[in-house]
Scaffold this active site. Structure first.
Site, PDB file in Angstrom:
ATOM      1  CB  SER A 161     -87.772 -44.447  24.895  1.00  0.00           C
ATOM      2  OG  SER A 161     -88.688 -45.514  25.015  1.00  0.00           O
ATOM      3  CE1 TYR A 174     -85.431 -45.804  29.579  1.00  0.00           C
ATOM      4  CE2 TYR A 174     -87.542 -46.084  28.471  1.00  0.00           C
ATOM      5  CZ  TYR A 174     -86.159 -46.116  28.441  1.00  0.00           C
ATOM      6  OH  TYR A 174     -85.506 -46.455  27.276  1.00  0.00           O
TER       7      TYR A 174
HETATM    8  N1  LIG Z   1     -83.820 -51.677  23.792  1.00  0.00           N
HETATM    9  C1  LIG Z   1     -84.976 -51.055  23.714  1.00  0.00           C
HETATM   10  O1  LIG Z   1     -86.032 -51.677  23.509  1.00  0.00           O
HETATM   11  C2  LIG Z   1     -85.032 -49.551  23.847  1.00  0.00           C
HETATM   12  C3  LIG Z   1     -86.211 -48.898  23.478  1.00  0.00           C
HETATM   13  C4  LIG Z   1     -86.266 -47.531  23.514  1.00  0.00           C
HETATM   14  C5  LIG Z   1     -85.158 -46.798  23.899  1.00  0.00           C
HETATM   15  N2  LIG Z   1     -84.013 -47.433  24.276  1.00  0.00           N
HETATM   16  C6  LIG Z   1     -82.858 -46.602  24.622  1.00  0.00           C
HETATM   17  O2  LIG Z   1     -81.816 -46.899  23.719  1.00  0.00           O
HETATM   18  C7  LIG Z   1     -80.564 -46.557  24.313  1.00  0.00           C
HETATM   19  C8  LIG Z   1     -79.564 -47.681  24.094  1.00  0.00           C
HETATM   20  O3  LIG Z   1     -79.960 -48.817  24.827  1.00  0.00           O
HETATM   21  P1  LIG Z   1     -79.765 -50.304  24.292  1.00  0.00           P
HETATM   22  O4  LIG Z   1     -81.108 -50.886  24.174  1.00  0.00           O
HETATM   23  O5  LIG Z   1     -78.863 -50.309  23.123  1.00  0.00           O
HETATM   24  O6  LIG Z   1     -79.089 -50.981  25.582  1.00  0.00           O
HETATM   25  P2  LIG Z   1     -77.677 -51.684  25.820  1.00  0.00           P
HETATM   26  O7  LIG Z   1     -77.701 -52.170  27.222  1.00  0.00           O
HETATM   27  O8  LIG Z   1     -77.374 -52.663  24.742  1.00  0.00           O
HETATM   28  O9  LIG Z   1     -76.637 -50.479  25.674  1.00  0.00           O
HETATM   29  C9  LIG Z   1     -76.602 -49.412  26.586  1.00  0.00           C
HETATM   30  C10 LIG Z   1     -75.145 -49.012  26.778  1.00  0.00           C
HETATM   31  O10 LIG Z   1     -75.135 -47.787  27.524  1.00  0.00           O
HETATM   32  C11 LIG Z   1     -74.109 -47.876  28.498  1.00  0.00           C
HETATM   33  N3  LIG Z   1     -74.423 -46.967  29.609  1.00  0.00           N
HETATM   34  C12 LIG Z   1     -75.420 -47.100  30.521  1.00  0.00           C
HETATM   35  N4  LIG Z   1     -75.383 -46.090  31.408  1.00  0.00           N
HETATM   36  C13 LIG Z   1     -74.335 -45.296  31.035  1.00  0.00           C
HETATM   37  C14 LIG Z   1     -73.785 -44.115  31.575  1.00  0.00           C
HETATM   38  N5  LIG Z   1     -74.293 -43.550  32.683  1.00  0.00           N
HETATM   39  N6  LIG Z   1     -72.719 -43.570  30.952  1.00  0.00           N
HETATM   40  C15 LIG Z   1     -72.195 -44.161  29.854  1.00  0.00           C
HETATM   41  N7  LIG Z   1     -72.665 -45.276  29.303  1.00  0.00           N
HETATM   42  C16 LIG Z   1     -73.727 -45.854  29.891  1.00  0.00           C
HETATM   43  C17 LIG Z   1     -74.116 -49.339  28.922  1.00  0.00           C
HETATM   44  O11 LIG Z   1     -72.896 -49.707  29.557  1.00  0.00           O
HETATM   45  C18 LIG Z   1     -74.350 -50.041  27.609  1.00  0.00           C
HETATM   46  O12 LIG Z   1     -73.136 -50.351  26.952  1.00  0.00           O
HETATM   47  C19 LIG Z   1     -80.863 -46.248  25.775  1.00  0.00           C
HETATM   48  O13 LIG Z   1     -80.890 -44.840  25.936  1.00  0.00           O
HETATM   49  C20 LIG Z   1     -82.249 -46.826  25.974  1.00  0.00           C
HETATM   50  O14 LIG Z   1     -82.945 -46.168  27.009  1.00  0.00           O
HETATM   51  C21 LIG Z   1     -83.928 -48.800  24.262  1.00  0.00           C
END
Ligand SMILES: NC(=O)c1ccc[n+]([C@@H]2O[C@H](COP(=O)([O-])OP(=O)(O)OC[C@H]3O[C@@H](n4cnc5c(N)ncnc54)[C@H](O)[C@@H]3O)[C@@H](O)[C@H]2O)c1
Length: 274
Positions: A161, A174
């Site tokens: 991130s 985080y």
């Molecule tokens: N959305 C943002 O703005 C953002 C920014 C920077 C980083 N991220 C990172 O991107 C990644 C994806 O997130 P996203 O935004 O697509 O969210 P999202 O909620 O759309 O998808 C996350 C998925 O991960 C699964 N998950 C959560 N914990 C888990 C676990 N312990 N084991 C297996 N699966 C698990 C959830 O069920 C979900 O399907 C994450 O690592 C998040 O921290 C997101």
């Protein structure tokens, strides 16, 4: 653009049911990869922006002519991760790519308001869970031959991130666990470059997914995020997937240990006044 560059290759994508993980799974499948969608549950995050989120990722890949299975895994559970790797090998016979997209985020609070419970959960999923997936992947890759045409024995792409690149208010735990992902990418890549194993990382900025919906719908937070992002729009899951797919294709075979920011310029400096 579709190709057969990843034909006969197998990818495990954690967090593959929703958001970025789902988009990455669909993107890799377009290049012929067989997908193991690893997630807590098969259904997508209900807050997500995917138009077709009622269709599970693996079903969508199969519907598009590809091969995919769903594998229920909590990456913070060592036993479940072990079972997931066994299921992958027993189904598809090999493993070539692991994309570590599963992550845990909790709404903003100050450092003083954080507690051990939050730190334990963040560490168990974001840091230990990602490290466990990386180690298990490398152990499997080492049993397989180098594919000289592809250029690798195996590829890992972690998702950290922008909060892991610079201090982000209200997200101390985080940020720290995401910075750990950046650094395990570099150190892990050093250990296994000689084995033809690439370990890279994509560091997203603010991306419209179910995880971030509450920030997108909060006017003050949304405005702050947009002001901090020099590009005129915030990110989509596809923006991240394109970069991850690149890191799995033959053309990126000489890249390892890199943290690729895909963030609309958020981490390059302070944007000029609008
Ligand atoms: N959305 C943002 O703005 C953002 C920014 C920077 C980083 N991220 C990172 O991107 C990644 C994806 O997130 P996203 O935004 O697509 O969210 P999202 O909620 O759309 O998808 C996350 C998925 O991960 C699964 N998950 C959560 N914990 C888990 C676990 N312990 N084991 C297996 N699966 C698990 C959830 O069920 C979900 O399907 C994450 O690592 C998040 O921290 C997101």
């Amino acid at each position: 653009m579709a190709s057969n560059a990843l034909e006969n290759k197998v990818a495990m994508v954690t967090g593959g049911s929703s958001g970025m993980g789902r988009s990455i799974a669909l993107g890799l499948a377009k290049h012929g990869a067989k997908i193991v969608c690893c997630d807590l549950k098969q259904s997508a995050n209900p807050n997500g922006y995917e138009a077709d989120k009622d269709v599970p990722t693996a079903d969508l890949v199969v519907k598009n002519g590809g091969a995919a299975i769903f594998c229920q895994i909590d990456i913070s559970n060592a036993e479940q991760v072990k079972d997931g790797f066994e299921k992958t090998i027993s189904t598809f016979g090999r493993l070539d790519m692991v994309i570590n997209c599963a992550g845990y985020w909790a709404p903003f609070r100050t450092f003083a308001e954080e507690d051990d419970e939050l730190w334990s959960k963040m560490s168990a999923v974001n840091t230990l869970g990602t490290a466990r997936m990386c180690r298990s992947a490398i152990q499997q890759f080492l049993k397989q031959d180098v594919d000289l045409k592809w250029g690798s024995r195996g590829r890992i792409v972690n998702i950290s991130s922008c909060a892991g690149n610079f201090g982000f208010p209200g997200e101390v735990a985080y940020s720290a666990t995401k910075a750990a992902i950046n650094h395990m990418t570099r150190a892990g890549a050093l250990d296994h470059a000689k084995d033809y194993i690439n370990v890279n990382c994509v560091s997203p900025g603010v991306v419209a997914t179910g995880m971030a919906r509450q920030n997108f719908e909060n006017n003050a937070i949304h405005e702050t995020m947009q002001k901090a992002t020099p590009w005129p729009r915030l990110g989509t899951a596809e923006d991240i997937a394109e970069a991850v797919v690149f890191l799995c294709l033959p053309g990126s075979q000489w890249m390892t240990g890199q943290i690729l920011s895909v963030d609309g310029g958020m981490t390059i400096g302070v944007p000029p006044p609008s």
